[in-house]
Structure formats: structure tokens, C-alpha cells
Design a protein around this motif. Structure first.
Motif, mmCIF file in Angstrom:
data_model
loop_
_atom_site.group_PDB
_atom_site.id
_atom_site.type_symbol
_atom_site.label_atom_id
_atom_site.label_comp_id
_atom_site.label_asym_id
_atom_site.label_seq_id
_atom_site.Cartn_x
_atom_site.Cartn_y
_atom_site.Cartn_z
ATOM 1 N N PRO A 229 77.508 19.493 42.104
ATOM 2 C CA PRO A 229 77.997 18.900 40.856
ATOM 3 C C PRO A 229 79.511 18.733 40.883
ATOM 4 N N GLU A 230 80.007 17.732 40.137
ATOM 5 C CA GLU A 230 81.441 17.454 40.101
ATOM 6 C C GLU A 230 81.824 16.949 38.726
ATOM 7 N N ILE A 231 82.999 17.353 38.260
ATOM 8 C CA ILE A 231 83.558 16.825 37.021
ATOM 9 C C ILE A 231 85.016 16.494 37.270
ATOM 10 N N GLY A 232 85.477 15.385 36.698
ATOM 11 C CA GLY A 232 86.847 14.988 36.951
ATOM 12 C C GLY A 232 87.391 14.070 35.889
ATOM 13 N N ILE A 233 88.709 13.854 35.932
ATOM 14 C CA ILE A 233 89.394 12.970 34.990
ATOM 15 C C ILE A 233 90.348 12.075 35.782
ATOM 16 N N MET A 234 90.426 10.812 35.383
ATOM 17 C CA MET A 234 91.370 9.872 35.978
ATOM 18 C C MET A 234 92.350 9.419 34.916
ATOM 19 N N VAL A 235 93.644 9.463 35.274
ATOM 20 C CA VAL A 235 94.697 9.025 34.341
ATOM 21 C C VAL A 235 95.707 8.206 35.119
ATOM 22 N N PRO A 236 96.350 7.234 34.457
ATOM 23 C CA PRO A 236 97.411 6.462 35.107
ATOM 24 C C PRO A 236 98.714 7.255 35.119
ATOM 25 N N ILE A 237 99.532 7.015 36.138
ATOM 26 C CA ILE A 237 100.874 7.599 36.209
ATOM 27 C C ILE A 237 101.867 6.449 36.066
#
Length: 238
Positions: A229-237
């Protein structure tokens, strides 16, 4: 590819946490430094934190970088009489890799999108047999993307080279569907030699740029990781 779709100058950061659970991991004591040239099956557990950076050089070319910190353990088989300890544990730097993606053809009414990629995994911590990377590893792949009313399909395949060995690398058949303005669904079958897994993922878009993903991978063959299982977040820089 997400970076290609965003365009020139955009930088994106992803942070993930992944767990590996496998009660049937194949290992050979000699490859771990314990002499016996025989295959056994042991219990493998690992937790991993990853940071991913992607930069869109243009709408056709993007570069990615990924690094991981991992804590892993392997419990030996009851049939294993080697000098390997009952439980081998390691922690520290995991895979460090970079990837270059480029789009040869954009999708049109008459043809799918055509893309290629090259990936390099850097060697480090050769003395850490569970989590280190002993040799340079490279991968070159090609794929097609085609959108339909019922979703988007991707097929891709690669060849890989490690040390003196070149072989068929990772291949995948993937499905992606926009369920609503905020939710996306991903399903995939991914394989590499005698390992095959099914992946199911949901993505939650908090706004146009920030998203959270929850991913589960299930091994379909005995040599694939049983559950990851995997959980993640993507955000712009900016």
C-alpha cells in the motif's frame, strides 16, 4: 506524463509513504553474503518514505528525480541452514534514481500519443544487501496513450541493464478514468520477468494542482510482493 502535461518551467514535488508485506519472498543466502547457493522463501517487511521532484522543460520533455529512505527486514526460512541471522534488518537510503521523459507524438483523432523514457538508478551502500544498490541500473522504455469515452489506456514496455545483464524490463497495461472534478481512478497490471502485480489507485484533487493518491498493489505471482500500500501527496513548487 503529469510533468509533460503541465509544461515549461513547472516543478512538482511528491511525498509518499509505502509499506511492503510479503510472506513468500524468494531469496538466495549467497546473494546476501551467507554462502548457500539455494533459493528459499522468507518473510519480508519494509516501510519507505519517498520524495519525488519533476520538472517540465517543455510540453514534450520532462525530467524526474526520486530518492527514498527505507527500513526493511527479512526473516529467514525454516529450511535455511545458512549462517544468515534469523532476521536480517537494514535501514537507510533506498533507491536514488532519475528519469528523462519525452513525447514523440501528441495524441490526435487518428493516432495515440507516443512517448519514451530513460531511467538511471545510482549505485550506493553496496554492503547493505537488502536496501543498497550494488550496480548502475538503467532502463529504456516506450509507450502509447489513447483516450476513449470510457477512459484512457496506456501500454508501455522497457528493457533494463544492470551490471553485465540486459533483459526485458518492466511492462504495464494501465487504465485511467476521471470520475468527477475531484476524483480519478487508476487500474493497472504491471510485470517484470516472473513478477506480476495488480494496482488499484484513487486520486483526490484538492484543487487544480494539489492531489492526494491512495494506492494498493497486490502480487499476482508468488515472486511478486504480496501487498504494497502507498499514500502520497503532490504539490507544485513555485
Amino acid at each position: 506524463d503529469f510533468c509533460l502535461s503541465r509544461g515549461l518551467g513547472d516543478v512538482y514535488k511528491r511525498q509518499f509513504f509505502e509499506y511492503y508485506y510479503d510472506n513468500n519472498m524468494e531469496y538466495k543466502p549467497s546473494e546476501l553474503g551467507f554462502g548457500v547457493e539455494e533459493d528459499f522463501r522468507g518473510k519480508y517487511r519494509a516501510s519507505e518514505g519517498l520524495v519525488f521532484l519533476g520538472y517540465g522543460l517543455s510540453d514534450r520533455i520532462a525530467i524526474e528525480f526520486e530518492a527514498a529512505m527505507i527500513q526493511a527486514s527479512l526473516s529467514k526460512s525454516s529450511m535455511d541452514s545458512s549462517a544468515m541471522p534469523q532476521k536480517l534488518s537494514e535501514s537507510g537510503l533506498g533507491d536514488v534514481q532519475t528519469q528523462l521523459n519525452w513525447r514523440w507524438l501528441k495524441e490526435s483523432d487518428r493516432r495515440p500519443e507516443l512517448f519514451s523514457y530513460i531511467e538511471v538508478v545510482f549505485p550506493h551502500h553496496k554492503n547493505k544487501v537488502l536496501i543498497g544498490t550494488g550496480e548502475w541500473e538503467t532502463k529504456a522504455g516506450i509507450g502509447l496513450i489513447r483516450g476513449f469515452v470510457w477512459g484512457t489506456m496506456t501500454v508501455r514496455a522497457a528493457i533494463e541493464h544492470a551490471g553485465s545483464t540486459t533483459d526485458l524490463g518492466e511492462w504495464a497495461v494501465e487504465y485511467f478514468k476521471r470520475l468527477s472534478q475531484s476524483w480519478r481512478l487508476y487500474l493497472g497490471i504491471e510485470g517484470a520477468q516472473d513478477e506480476l502485480e495488480f494496482i488499484a489507485e484513487v486520486q483526490w484533487y484538492l484543487n487544480n494542482r494539489v492531489r492526494i493518491k491512495i494506492n494498493n498493489a497486490f502480487g499476482l505471482t508468488s515472486k511478486a510482493t504480496g501487498w504494497a500500500p502507498e499514500i502520497g501527496i503532490m504539490v507544485p513548487i513555485y
